[in-house]
Motif scaffolding. Structure first.
Motif, PDB file in Angstrom:
ATOM      1  N   ASN A 160       0.808  -1.213   0.000  1.00  0.00           N
ATOM      2  CA  ASN A 160       0.000   0.000   0.000  1.00  0.00           C
ATOM      3  C   ASN A 160       0.850   1.276   0.000  1.00  0.00           C
ATOM      4  N   LEU A 161       2.076   1.213  -0.621  1.00  0.00           N
ATOM      5  CA  LEU A 161       2.889   2.420  -0.760  1.00  0.00           C
ATOM      6  C   LEU A 161       2.579   3.074  -2.095  1.00  0.00           C
ATOM      7  N   LYS A 162       2.760   4.370  -2.216  1.00  0.00           N
ATOM      8  CA  LYS A 162       2.507   5.101  -3.441  1.00  0.00           C
ATOM      9  C   LYS A 162       3.547   4.744  -4.495  1.00  0.00           C
ATOM     10  N   PRO A 163       3.192   4.797  -5.762  1.00  0.00           N
ATOM     11  CA  PRO A 163       4.169   4.488  -6.833  1.00  0.00           C
ATOM     12  C   PRO A 163       5.364   5.402  -6.796  1.00  0.00           C
ATOM     13  N   GLY A 164       5.159   6.692  -6.484  1.00  0.00           N
ATOM     14  CA  GLY A 164       6.311   7.610  -6.430  1.00  0.00           C
ATOM     15  C   GLY A 164       7.277   7.226  -5.341  1.00  0.00           C
ATOM     16  N   ASP A 165       6.706   6.805  -4.190  1.00  0.00           N
ATOM     17  CA  ASP A 165       7.577   6.380  -3.092  1.00  0.00           C
ATOM     18  C   ASP A 165       8.363   5.138  -3.460  1.00  0.00           C
ATOM     19  N   ALA A 166       7.727   4.257  -4.183  1.00  0.00           N
ATOM     20  CA  ALA A 166       8.401   3.025  -4.607  1.00  0.00           C
ATOM     21  C   ALA A 166       9.549   3.345  -5.534  1.00  0.00           C
ATOM     22  N   ASP A 167       9.342   4.326  -6.465  1.00  0.00           N
ATOM     23  CA  ASP A 167      10.434   4.696  -7.379  1.00  0.00           C
ATOM     24  C   ASP A 167      11.600   5.307  -6.632  1.00  0.00           C
ATOM     25  N   ASP A 168      11.275   6.197  -5.686  1.00  0.00           N
ATOM     26  CA  ASP A 168      12.341   6.836  -4.909  1.00  0.00           C
ATOM     27  C   ASP A 168      13.144   5.813  -4.096  1.00  0.00           C
ATOM     28  N   PHE A 169      12.422   4.897  -3.497  1.00  0.00           N
ATOM     29  CA  PHE A 169      13.110   3.900  -2.673  1.00  0.00           C
ATOM     30  C   PHE A 169      13.975   2.985  -3.525  1.00  0.00           C
ATOM     31  N   ALA A 170      13.454   2.608  -4.732  1.00  0.00           N
ATOM     32  CA  ALA A 170      14.228   1.754  -5.624  1.00  0.00           C
ATOM     33  C   ALA A 170      15.490   2.465  -6.077  1.00  0.00           C
ATOM     34  N   GLU A 171      15.358   3.771  -6.376  1.00  0.00           N
ATOM     35  CA  GLU A 171      16.542   4.533  -6.799  1.00  0.00           C
ATOM     36  C   GLU A 171      17.555   4.635  -5.650  1.00  0.00           C
ATOM     37  N   PHE A 172      17.013   4.793  -4.415  1.00  0.00           N
ATOM     38  CA  PHE A 172      17.883   4.868  -3.250  1.00  0.00           C
ATOM     39  C   PHE A 172      18.640   3.561  -3.038  1.00  0.00           C
ATOM     40  N   GLU A 173      17.956   2.435  -3.232  1.00  0.00           N
ATOM     41  CA  GLU A 173      18.600   1.124  -3.087  1.00  0.00           C
ATOM     42  C   GLU A 173      19.682   0.935  -4.133  1.00  0.00           C
ATOM     43  N   ALA A 174      19.415   1.398  -5.358  1.00  0.00           N
ATOM     44  CA  ALA A 174      20.399   1.264  -6.424  1.00  0.00           C
ATOM     45  C   ALA A 174      21.647   2.093  -6.109  1.00  0.00           C
ATOM     46  N   THR A 175      21.443   3.265  -5.551  1.00  0.00           N
ATOM     47  CA  THR A 175      22.589   4.124  -5.176  1.00  0.00           C
ATOM     48  C   THR A 175      23.423   3.473  -4.099  1.00  0.00           C
ATOM     49  N   LEU A 176      22.740   2.900  -3.097  1.00  0.00           N
ATOM     50  CA  LEU A 176      23.472   2.197  -2.033  1.00  0.00           C
ATOM     51  C   LEU A 176      24.277   1.036  -2.593  1.00  0.00           C
ATOM     52  N   ALA A 177      23.712   0.334  -3.556  1.00  0.00           N
ATOM     53  CA  ALA A 177      24.412  -0.807  -4.151  1.00  0.00           C
ATOM     54  C   ALA A 177      25.681  -0.356  -4.857  1.00  0.00           C
ATOM     55  N   LYS A 178      25.579   0.796  -5.577  1.00  0.00           N
ATOM     56  CA  LYS A 178      26.766   1.313  -6.284  1.00  0.00           C
ATOM     57  C   LYS A 178      27.835   1.748  -5.295  1.00  0.00           C
ATOM     58  N   ILE A 179      27.401   2.413  -4.205  1.00  0.00           N
ATOM     59  CA  ILE A 179      28.372   2.846  -3.187  1.00  0.00           C
ATOM     60  C   ILE A 179      29.071   1.644  -2.566  1.00  0.00           C
ATOM     61  N   ASP A 180      28.284   0.610  -2.273  1.00  0.00           N
ATOM     62  CA  ASP A 180      28.852  -0.602  -1.685  1.00  0.00           C
ATOM     63  C   ASP A 180      29.856  -1.242  -2.632  1.00  0.00           C
ATOM     64  N   CYS A 181      29.536  -1.209  -3.904  1.00  0.00           N
ATOM     65  CA  CYS A 181      30.437  -1.768  -4.913  1.00  0.00           C
ATOM     66  C   CYS A 181      31.751  -1.007  -4.941  1.00  0.00           C
ATOM     67  N   ILE A 182      31.665   0.323  -4.870  1.00  0.00           N
ATOM     68  CA  ILE A 182      32.884   1.153  -4.889  1.00  0.00           C
ATOM     69  C   ILE A 182      33.728   0.890  -3.650  1.00  0.00           C
ATOM     70  N   LEU A 183      33.066   0.818  -2.489  1.00  0.00           N
ATOM     71  CA  LEU A 183      33.799   0.586  -1.238  1.00  0.00           C
ATOM     72  C   LEU A 183      34.503  -0.758  -1.217  1.00  0.00           C
ATOM     73  N   GLN A 184      33.935  -1.748  -1.866  1.00  0.00           N
ATOM     74  CA  GLN A 184      34.526  -3.081  -1.924  1.00  0.00           C
ATOM     75  C   GLN A 184      35.470  -3.244  -3.109  1.00  0.00           C
ATOM     76  N   ASN A 185      35.800  -2.148  -3.804  1.00  0.00           N
ATOM     77  CA  ASN A 185      36.734  -2.162  -4.939  1.00  0.00           C
ATOM     78  C   ASN A 185      36.291  -3.119  -6.036  1.00  0.00           C
ATOM     79  N   LYS A 186      35.009  -3.221  -6.242  1.00  0.00           N
ATOM     80  CA  LYS A 186      34.486  -4.076  -7.306  1.00  0.00           C
ATOM     81  C   LYS A 186      34.568  -3.349  -8.625  1.00  0.00           C
ATOM     82  N   ALA A 187      34.774  -4.117  -9.693  1.00  0.00           N
ATOM     83  CA  ALA A 187      34.824  -3.527 -11.031  1.00  0.00           C
ATOM     84  C   ALA A 187      33.453  -3.022 -11.410  1.00  0.00           C
ATOM     85  N   PRO A 188      33.347  -1.910 -12.143  1.00  0.00           N
ATOM     86  CA  PRO A 188      32.039  -1.398 -12.565  1.00  0.00           C
ATOM     87  C   PRO A 188      31.372  -2.352 -13.536  1.00  0.00           C
TER      88      PRO A 188
END
Length: 245
Positions: free
Chosen positions: A20-48
């Motif tokens: 029962n979350l709004k579609p806009g909230d779902a998009d924002d949260f998904a984008e936030f999760e994707a950003t966290l994943a990229k940051i985690d990748c950088i911190l772990q020295n993973k290849a892009p």
């Protein structure tokens, strides 16, 4: 990789809609999760990802097929492993080892030389004693010249024997060769043993034979001075000497 990420984002949006979350909230949260994943990748020295490499203008690394790999055409790159050596410490250690070896060799050589000298001395003394014994036997037989020859050989073997010099001096006195007797007595008193009683008495005897009364008295006085416990023997010897004169 991009398709999987889109798929994950779609699933995440569907889950949030079910909650029962709004579609806009779902998009924002998904984008936030994707950003966290990229940051985690950088911190772990993973290849892009492949998409990120292509966006940056880079080419994806070529995968190696090890089944078809030609080992003759492979160049192996080895990183140089430099071990830093303290040259000063190494030189000091080498110098210390050399000094210890030199000292050990020196001490071994000193010990060997000492043993060799002791062995040579013992052999020389043994041979000198044989010659002195033969000289004494010749003296008792009144063969003074022969006795002198044996004493000469004994002195060649051992040059610091006061006994041998005194024995030879007495032989010269018996032959009335007083000057040669004086030389042997003086050598003993000046070089070997200043207190030697026989040397002082034989010297007095030689001076008496040369009519050197002052030196005779002086030698007798020195004999008494250096041998105060032998006064009785000294007096007896002088009385006998004067009786023979």
């Amino acid at each position: 990789m991009a398709s999987e990420e889109v798929k994950d984002n779609a699933q995440l949006k569907a889950t949030m809609l079910n909650c029962n979350l709004k579609p806009g909230d779902a998009d924002d949260f998904a984008e936030f999760e994707a950003t966290l994943a990229k940051i985690d990748c950088i911190l772990q020295n993973k290849a892009p990802s492949d998409d990120e490499d292509s966006k940056a203008g880079g080419d994806a690394k070529e995968k190696i097929n090890f089944d078809n790999l030609d080992v003759d055409k492979v160049r192996l790159k080895v990183k140089e492993n430099r071990t830093v050596i303290n040259k000063k410490t190494l030189d000091e250690d080498n110098e210390k080892q050399v000094k210890e070896m030199n000292q050990k060799s020196f001490m071994e050589q000193v010990e060997k030389d000492a043993n060799d000298r002791a062995e040579a001395r013992a052999k020389a003394e043994y041979e000198a004693e044989l010659q002195r014994s033969q000289g004494n036997e010749a003296f008792r037989s009144q063969k003074y010249e022969k006795a002198i020859l044996h004493y000469d050989k004994a002195i060649i073997k051992v040059k610091d024997s006061a006994i041998t010099y005194c024995n030879r001096a007495l032989c010269y006195i018996k032959l009335q060769n007083y000057k040669r007797a004086l030389k042997d007595c003086q050598y003993v008193l000046e070089k070997l043993q200043e207190t030697n009683l026989r040397a002082w008495l034989y010297q007095a005897h030689a001076h008496k034979g040369l009519k050197q009364d002052d030196k005779f008295e002086e030698s007798v006085a020195k004999a008494r001075e250096h041998n105060p416990k032998q006064l009785a023997y000294i007096d007896k010897y002088i009385k006998q000497l004067q009786a023979e004169s």
